[in-house]
Design a protein around this motif. Structure first.
Motif, mmCIF file in Angstrom:
data_model
loop_
_atom_site.group_PDB
_atom_site.id
_atom_site.type_symbol
_atom_site.label_atom_id
_atom_site.label_comp_id
_atom_site.label_asym_id
_atom_site.label_seq_id
_atom_site.Cartn_x
_atom_site.Cartn_y
_atom_site.Cartn_z
ATOM 1 N N VAL A 156 -7.510 29.737 -38.520
ATOM 2 C CA VAL A 156 -8.397 31.174 -38.354
ATOM 3 C C VAL A 156 -9.106 30.755 -37.105
ATOM 4 O O VAL A 156 -9.304 31.866 -36.325
ATOM 5 C CB VAL A 156 -9.581 30.862 -39.497
ATOM 6 C CG1 VAL A 156 -10.591 31.979 -39.149
ATOM 7 C CG2 VAL A 156 -8.751 31.254 -40.720
ATOM 8 N N SER A 203 -6.677 36.106 -41.376
ATOM 9 C CA SER A 203 -7.686 35.238 -41.795
ATOM 10 C C SER A 203 -8.211 35.289 -42.966
ATOM 11 O O SER A 203 -8.393 34.146 -43.822
ATOM 12 C CB SER A 203 -8.918 35.494 -40.751
ATOM 13 O OG SER A 203 -8.664 35.301 -39.492
ATOM 14 N N SER A 206 -5.755 33.722 -45.417
ATOM 15 C CA SER A 206 -5.757 32.399 -45.228
ATOM 16 C C SER A 206 -6.845 31.640 -45.744
ATOM 17 O O SER A 206 -6.673 30.666 -46.757
ATOM 18 C CB SER A 206 -5.818 31.805 -43.791
ATOM 19 O OG SER A 206 -4.839 32.283 -42.847
ATOM 20 N N GLY A 211 -12.749 32.659 -44.220
ATOM 21 C CA GLY A 211 -11.612 32.998 -43.186
ATOM 22 C C GLY A 211 -12.208 34.129 -42.433
ATOM 23 O O GLY A 211 -12.353 34.271 -41.367
ATOM 24 N N PHE A 215 -13.729 34.265 -38.507
ATOM 25 C CA PHE A 215 -12.877 35.334 -37.724
ATOM 26 C C PHE A 215 -14.054 36.028 -36.998
ATOM 27 O O PHE A 215 -14.254 36.037 -35.826
ATOM 28 C CB PHE A 215 -12.155 36.045 -38.443
ATOM 29 C CG PHE A 215 -11.302 37.135 -37.646
ATOM 30 C CD1 PHE A 215 -10.413 36.676 -36.758
ATOM 31 C CD2 PHE A 215 -11.641 38.542 -37.829
ATOM 32 C CE1 PHE A 215 -9.669 37.718 -35.661
ATOM 33 C CE2 PHE A 215 -11.078 39.406 -36.800
ATOM 34 C CZ PHE A 215 -10.002 39.127 -35.955
ATOM 35 N N SER A 252 -16.018 29.720 -34.362
ATOM 36 C CA SER A 252 -15.430 29.938 -35.724
ATOM 37 C C SER A 252 -15.475 28.680 -36.609
ATOM 38 O O SER A 252 -15.611 28.738 -37.750
ATOM 39 C CB SER A 252 -13.764 30.214 -35.407
ATOM 40 O OG SER A 252 -13.111 30.404 -36.556
#
Length: 275
Positions: A156, A203, A206, A211, A215, A252
């Protein structure tokens, strides 16, 4: 070779150390499809995640965190980190706008650039190490095995890093001609949204809501770089795009770590939503 395939190949040559070669024709095709930065980030993130899964199994946490950082830069190269160094030199230079831009473009490395890189690498190590600790406490999320959480987090983060580059390119104003201006001039809102959709979907697939948080945090980090660039330089260049890659990856990982802290602290509805 079709334009799309040439652009995909050039994306790996431009954004990684994978020896696929770069030509001006390939760069032209890539900047026409700059949303492919995100596709490249997905593949690189998967490779980083696979490596992370292996070293996490073999080595203690602190050593594996350091090895992950080594692999990130082995795979993606040092161009973006060099951009952060130039960005640091420009931001810390005293004087007029022209003097700051001159420091930004200067090939020599100053103390500002060294400081920015050192701080960035320390924070990257700290964020990975802290994320390891929080994953150990959290256990599983949405039925994902515990051992997959760090690799997926790094996936991610790498996707977010490339969307961060697109953010600078789409919303920034070029301050001089060069490779950076080629990307900036060709990245419109449509290409930005294409990358946003691609990166956002992967993302969420995942790590779910976590996620998405990672992002979005990467994009916000890139907007922070854009704001600083506009204040110091009156616009952006390729070094600013590289800086966005480094900062977006970092923000992130920090956001994902904070989300796990919220889960482990049991912050009411937020904890339930993230799980």
């Amino acid at each position: 070779m079709s334009g799309l395939l040439l652009a995909v190949r050039t994306g790996f040559g431009f954004l990684s150390t994978i020896p696929v070669g770069i030509t001006m024709e390939g760069l032209d095709e890539l900047v026409k499809r700059s949303y492919l930065f995100v596709f490249t980030g997905i593949v690189l993130g998967l490779l980083i995640g696979m490596f992370t899964g292996i070293v996490e199994y073999v080595f203690p946490a602190n050593i594996s965190a350091a090895l992950v950082i080594v692999f990130i830069y082995y795979l993606t190269g040092l161009n973006h980190l060099d951009g952060l160094a130039d960005f640091g030199d420009g931001c810390t230079a005293h004087g007029s706008l022209e003097k700051k831009i001159k420091a930004l473009k200067d090939m020599s490395l100053g103390i500002g650039g060294v400081a920015y890189c050192v701080i960035g690498l320390i924070l990257l190590y700290a964020s990975i190490s802290s994320l390891q600790q929080q994953i150990y406490i959290t256990g599983t999320i949405s039925s994902l095995p515990q051992w997959t959480l760090l690799p997926l987090s790094l996936l991610v983060a790498e996707i977010g890093a490339k969307q961060g580059m697109l953010t600078i390119a789409a919303f920034g104003k070029s301050i001089h001609e060069g490779l950076g201006s080629m990307v900036i001039d060709k990245t419109d809102v449509g290409k930005y949204l294409a990358g946003l959709a691609m990166g956002g979907v992967v993302s969420v697939l995942s790590l779910g809501l976590i996620g998405l948080i990672g992002f979005v945090a990467a994009i916000l980090g890139a907007f922070g770089v854009l704001n600083v660039s506009n204040r110091h330089f009156g616009g952006v260049n390729g070094d600013c795009i590289g800086t966005a890659n480094e900062i977006a990856r970092l923000t992130s990982l920090i956001a994902i770590t904070l989300a796990l802290i919220a889960i482990n602290a049991g912050y009411g509805g937020l904890s339930w939503m993230l799980l």
